[in-house]
Design a protein around this motif. Structure first.
Motif, PDB file in Angstrom:
ATOM      1  N   ASP A  86      10.927 -12.201  -0.627  1.00  0.00           N
ATOM      2  CA  ASP A  86       9.520 -12.544  -0.804  1.00  0.00           C
ATOM      3  C   ASP A  86       9.126 -13.770   0.012  1.00  0.00           C
ATOM      4  OD1 ASP A  86       9.116 -10.455  -2.517  1.00  0.00           O
ATOM      5  OD2 ASP A  86       9.497 -11.616  -4.331  1.00  0.00           O
ATOM      6  N   GLU A  87      10.121 -14.626   0.327  1.00  0.00           N
ATOM      7  CA  GLU A  87       9.824 -15.838   1.073  1.00  0.00           C
ATOM      8  C   GLU A  87       9.852 -15.611   2.580  1.00  0.00           C
ATOM      9  OE1 GLU A  87      12.157 -15.692  -1.368  1.00  0.00           O
ATOM     10  OE2 GLU A  87      10.819 -16.532  -2.893  1.00  0.00           O
ATOM     11  N   SER A  88      10.352 -14.470   3.031  1.00  0.00           N
ATOM     12  CA  SER A  88      10.434 -14.241   4.466  1.00  0.00           C
ATOM     13  C   SER A  88       9.050 -14.032   5.062  1.00  0.00           C
ATOM     14  CB  SER A  88      11.320 -13.017   4.758  1.00  0.00           C
ATOM     15  OG  SER A  88      10.784 -11.872   4.153  1.00  0.00           O
ATOM     16  N   GLU A  89       8.897 -14.447   6.306  1.00  0.00           N
ATOM     17  CA  GLU A  89       7.603 -14.380   6.972  1.00  0.00           C
ATOM     18  C   GLU A  89       7.311 -12.946   7.410  1.00  0.00           C
ATOM     19  OE1 GLU A  89       5.345 -16.373  10.855  1.00  0.00           O
ATOM     20  OE2 GLU A  89       7.383 -16.975  10.274  1.00  0.00           O
ATOM     21  N   THR A  90       6.106 -12.489   7.100  1.00  0.00           N
ATOM     22  CA  THR A  90       5.722 -11.141   7.502  1.00  0.00           C
ATOM     23  C   THR A  90       5.250 -11.151   8.950  1.00  0.00           C
ATOM     24  OG1 THR A  90       3.520 -11.538   6.570  1.00  0.00           O
ATOM     25  CG2 THR A  90       5.115 -10.389   5.194  1.00  0.00           C
ATOM     26  N   GLY A 144      -7.420  -3.605   4.979  1.00  0.00           N
ATOM     27  CA  GLY A 144      -7.805  -2.195   4.964  1.00  0.00           C
ATOM     28  C   GLY A 144      -6.672  -1.253   4.663  1.00  0.00           C
ATOM     29  N   GLU A 145      -5.472  -1.816   4.406  1.00  0.00           N
ATOM     30  CA  GLU A 145      -4.295  -0.963   4.177  1.00  0.00           C
ATOM     31  C   GLU A 145      -4.262  -0.360   2.780  1.00  0.00           C
ATOM     32  OE1 GLU A 145      -3.338  -4.376   1.889  1.00  0.00           O
ATOM     33  OE2 GLU A 145      -4.235  -4.194   3.861  1.00  0.00           O
ATOM     34  N   MET A 146      -4.929  -1.012   1.816  1.00  0.00           N
ATOM     35  CA  MET A 146      -4.847  -0.551   0.432  1.00  0.00           C
ATOM     36  C   MET A 146      -5.396   0.870   0.282  1.00  0.00           C
ATOM     37  SD  MET A 146      -3.388  -2.960  -1.261  1.00  0.00           S
ATOM     38  CE  MET A 146      -3.783  -2.569  -2.960  1.00  0.00           C
ATOM     39  N   ALA A 147      -6.402   1.186   1.070  1.00  0.00           N
ATOM     40  CA  ALA A 147      -7.028   2.500   0.938  1.00  0.00           C
ATOM     41  C   ALA A 147      -6.097   3.630   1.335  1.00  0.00           C
ATOM     42  CB  ALA A 147      -8.305   2.554   1.778  1.00  0.00           C
ATOM     43  N   VAL A 189       4.360  -4.105   5.683  1.00  0.00           N
ATOM     44  CA  VAL A 189       3.168  -3.508   5.074  1.00  0.00           C
ATOM     45  C   VAL A 189       3.389  -3.248   3.588  1.00  0.00           C
ATOM     46  CG1 VAL A 189       1.673  -1.470   5.023  1.00  0.00           C
ATOM     47  CG2 VAL A 189       2.324  -2.485   7.215  1.00  0.00           C
ATOM     48  N   MET A 190       4.536  -2.678   3.249  1.00  0.00           N
ATOM     49  CA  MET A 190       4.817  -2.364   1.853  1.00  0.00           C
ATOM     50  C   MET A 190       4.896  -3.630   1.005  1.00  0.00           C
ATOM     51  SD  MET A 190       4.670   0.815   1.767  1.00  0.00           S
ATOM     52  CE  MET A 190       5.064   0.922   0.015  1.00  0.00           C
ATOM     53  N   ARG A 191       5.479  -4.686   1.543  1.00  0.00           N
ATOM     54  CA  ARG A 191       5.554  -5.939   0.796  1.00  0.00           C
ATOM     55  C   ARG A 191       4.166  -6.512   0.575  1.00  0.00           C
ATOM     56  NH1 ARG A 191       7.604  -9.606   3.897  1.00  0.00           N
ATOM     57  NH2 ARG A 191       7.994 -11.121   2.241  1.00  0.00           N
ATOM     58  N   THR A 192       3.314  -6.425   1.601  1.00  0.00           N
ATOM     59  CA  THR A 192       1.945  -6.920   1.483  1.00  0.00           C
ATOM     60  C   THR A 192       1.163  -6.119   0.450  1.00  0.00           C
ATOM     61  OG1 THR A 192       1.941  -7.677   3.781  1.00  0.00           O
ATOM     62  CG2 THR A 192      -0.196  -7.327   2.743  1.00  0.00           C
ATOM     63  N   VAL A 193       1.306  -4.792   0.499  1.00  0.00           N
ATOM     64  CA  VAL A 193       0.628  -3.939  -0.478  1.00  0.00           C
ATOM     65  C   VAL A 193       1.084  -4.280  -1.895  1.00  0.00           C
ATOM     66  CG1 VAL A 193       0.435  -1.565  -1.331  1.00  0.00           C
ATOM     67  CG2 VAL A 193       0.208  -2.036   1.107  1.00  0.00           C
ATOM     68  N   THR A 194       2.394  -4.457  -2.077  1.00  0.00           N
ATOM     69  CA  THR A 194       2.931  -4.779  -3.401  1.00  0.00           C
ATOM     70  C   THR A 194       2.386  -6.101  -3.909  1.00  0.00           C
ATOM     71  OG1 THR A 194       4.967  -3.569  -2.915  1.00  0.00           O
ATOM     72  CG2 THR A 194       5.046  -5.149  -4.722  1.00  0.00           C
ATOM     73  N   ALA A 199      -1.323  -9.105  -7.431  1.00  0.00           N
ATOM     74  CA  ALA A 199      -2.373 -10.120  -7.540  1.00  0.00           C
ATOM     75  C   ALA A 199      -3.648  -9.528  -8.142  1.00  0.00           C
ATOM     76  CB  ALA A 199      -2.658 -10.710  -6.167  1.00  0.00           C
ATOM     77  N   ASN A 200      -4.015  -8.309  -7.717  1.00  0.00           N
ATOM     78  CA  ASN A 200      -5.208  -7.663  -8.269  1.00  0.00           C
ATOM     79  C   ASN A 200      -5.052  -7.367  -9.749  1.00  0.00           C
ATOM     80  OD1 ASN A 200      -6.400  -7.723  -5.751  1.00  0.00           O
ATOM     81  ND2 ASN A 200      -5.902  -5.606  -5.244  1.00  0.00           N
ATOM     82  N   ALA A 201      -3.846  -6.910 -10.131  1.00  0.00           N
ATOM     83  CA  ALA A 201      -3.591  -6.618 -11.545  1.00  0.00           C
ATOM     84  C   ALA A 201      -3.671  -7.884 -12.386  1.00  0.00           C
ATOM     85  CB  ALA A 201      -2.226  -5.961 -11.702  1.00  0.00           C
TER      86      ALA A 201
END
Length: 210
Positions: A86-90, A144-147, A189-194, A199-201
């Protein structure tokens, strides 16, 4: 006698190859499947080479190379997942090579709420705002990736550029290609989506009356 024994040994190798090939159909995990398939190909290569069955030899050489490459991909992806914390840079910069460049003027809408989903965006320069959420996205991130992971397949918010902006647009075809060819991008991308889903939840839960 020695000739007969050698013949029987090679025939046994052929039967072993067939058994290993059948065993691959009983496996669920991909690494054991690839290993068994490669072992089977090696046995078939020996068998077909001795008996000069050239079509079988050619097929098994191709299958051995293909399975070895797929095994390498699986192991490389596993290592990538293991080392990505989680700490690694995307890093989304791979989108530059695959995406379609768009230059957007300050104040322009990139997409509206309710629009059909057709792309995600890598923000190379500038800053955009996700309206109704008071969230801004800085350069070096995606939006825009969530969609892509939403069954409704429509935009849930309007995104507007806050300043002159450069984005790289990835439609579904380009997105699928970059995921396949650059597993590190796919994991980012998957880490960002997660993270954003969590955060939204949390935000939704926090806004509910206690």
């Amino acid at each position: 006698m020695e000739l007969i024994t050698a013949h029987h040994m090679i025939e046994a190798v052929g039967w072993l190859a067939a058994l290993l090939k059948l065993a691959t159909f009983s496996m669920n995990a991909m690494i054991p499947v690839r290993l068994l398939a490669m072992a089977s190909s090696v046995c078939f290569i020996v068998y077909s080479g001795v008996f000069q069955i050239w079509p079988l030899l050619a097929i098994e050489l191709v299958l051995l190379s293909s399975n070895a490459y797929r095994l390498y991909e699986i192991i490389a992806l596993r290592r990538l997942v293991t080392h990505m914390t989680d700490e690694s840079e995307t890093d989304f910069s791979a989108a530059i090579a695959y995406g379609k460049k768009r230059v957007i003027q300050a104040g322009d809408v990139i997409f509206n709420k309710g629009d059909r989903v057709d792309s995600l965006y890598y923000l190379a320069e500038g800053r955009v705002e996700i309206e109704d959420r008071n969230v801004s996205v800085a350069a070096g991130n995606i939006f825009g990736e969530m969609a892509f992971f939403n069954k409704s397949a429509v935009r849930s918010a309007t995104v507007r550029s806050l300043e002159d902006t450069v984005v790289y647009e990835l439609d579904e075809k380009r997105f699928t290609r970059v995921q396949y060819e650059d597993p590190e991008f796919a994991m980012a991308v998957m880490r960002t989506v997660t993270r954003r889903l969590v955060a939204n939840a949390a935000q939704t839960q926090g806004s509910q009356p206690g």
